[in-house]
Design a protein around this motif. Structure first.
Motif, PDB file in Angstrom:
ATOM      1  N   ASN A  72     -40.384-103.026  12.547  1.00 57.13           N
ATOM      2  CA  ASN A  72     -41.395-102.649  12.974  1.00 57.13           C
ATOM      3  C   ASN A  72     -40.728-102.540  14.499  1.00 57.13           C
ATOM      4  N   ARG A  73     -40.824-100.495  14.126  1.00 59.44           N
ATOM      5  CA  ARG A  73     -39.728 -99.992  15.965  1.00 59.44           C
ATOM      6  C   ARG A  73     -41.282 -99.016  16.322  1.00 59.44           C
ATOM      7  N   MET A  74     -41.435 -98.917  17.547  1.00 60.88           N
ATOM      8  CA  MET A  74     -41.829 -97.775  17.570  1.00 60.88           C
ATOM      9  C   MET A  74     -41.035 -96.424  18.553  1.00 60.88           C
ATOM     10  N   ILE A  75     -40.049 -97.515  18.958  1.00 60.77           N
ATOM     11  CA  ILE A  75     -38.967 -96.211  19.511  1.00 60.77           C
ATOM     12  C   ILE A  75     -37.272 -96.696  19.002  1.00 60.77           C
ATOM     13  N   ALA A  76     -37.142 -97.821  19.110  1.00 56.83           N
ATOM     14  CA  ALA A  76     -35.477 -98.551  18.880  1.00 56.83           C
ATOM     15  C   ALA A  76     -35.735-100.015  18.259  1.00 56.83           C
ATOM     16  N   GLY A  77     -37.399-101.191  18.523  1.00 56.39           N
ATOM     17  CA  GLY A  77     -37.680-101.900  17.888  1.00 56.39           C
ATOM     18  C   GLY A  77     -36.854-103.093  18.514  1.00 56.39           C
ATOM     19  N   VAL A  78     -36.812-102.669  20.036  1.00 55.60           N
ATOM     20  CA  VAL A  78     -36.084-103.771  21.183  1.00 55.60           C
ATOM     21  C   VAL A  78     -37.836-104.751  21.310  1.00 55.60           C
ATOM     22  N   CYS A  79     -38.379-103.847  22.117  1.00 57.69           N
ATOM     23  CA  CYS A  79     -39.844-105.356  21.986  1.00 57.69           C
ATOM     24  C   CYS A  79     -40.300-106.403  20.784  1.00 57.69           C
ATOM     25  N   ALA A  80     -40.116-104.964  19.691  1.00 58.23           N
ATOM     26  CA  ALA A  80     -40.827-105.977  18.590  1.00 58.23           C
ATOM     27  C   ALA A  80     -39.321-106.803  18.163  1.00 58.23           C
ATOM     28  N   GLY A  81     -38.844-106.826  18.120  1.00 54.11           N
ATOM     29  CA  GLY A  81     -37.398-108.027  18.037  1.00 54.11           C
ATOM     30  C   GLY A  81     -37.577-109.207  18.692  1.00 54.11           C
ATOM     31  N   ILE A  82     -38.056-108.609  19.866  1.00 49.26           N
ATOM     32  CA  ILE A  82     -38.002-109.836  21.035  1.00 49.26           C
ATOM     33  C   ILE A  82     -39.246-110.639  20.887  1.00 49.26           C
ATOM     34  N   ALA A  83     -40.119-109.992  20.497  1.00 41.09           N
ATOM     35  CA  ALA A  83     -41.367-110.334  20.465  1.00 41.09           C
ATOM     36  C   ALA A  83     -41.940-111.220  18.999  1.00 41.09           C
TER      37      ALA A  83
END
Length: 66
Positions: free
Chosen positions: A11-22
């Motif tokens: 579920n990514r906008m750029i690379a999925g880093v923020c979504a992965g943390i969430a």
């Protein structure tokens, strides 16, 4: 938290880093993204460097086998 691993999300906008943390901490994805953007602006864009580093070291969720 058990056996879970911190991975980049699909579920990514750029690379999925923020979504992965969430997803890892069961937080709201939008809230994590807003907090990240605010912290990036208030820390003179050093958040961009942190994001790039996390993008490189966090494994992709689609490649993670449980």
């Amino acid at each position: 938290m058990g056996n879970r691993r911190l991975t980049r999300s699909n579920n990514r906008m750029i690379a999925g880093v923020c979504a992965g943390i969430a997803e890892y901490f069961n937080w709201d994805i939008t809230l994590v993204r807003i907090v990240y953007v605010l912290l990036t602006f208030f820390t003179v864009f050093s958040g961009g460097i942190v994001y790039l580093i996390l993008w490189l070291i966090m494994p992709d969720a689609s490649r993670h086998i449980e």
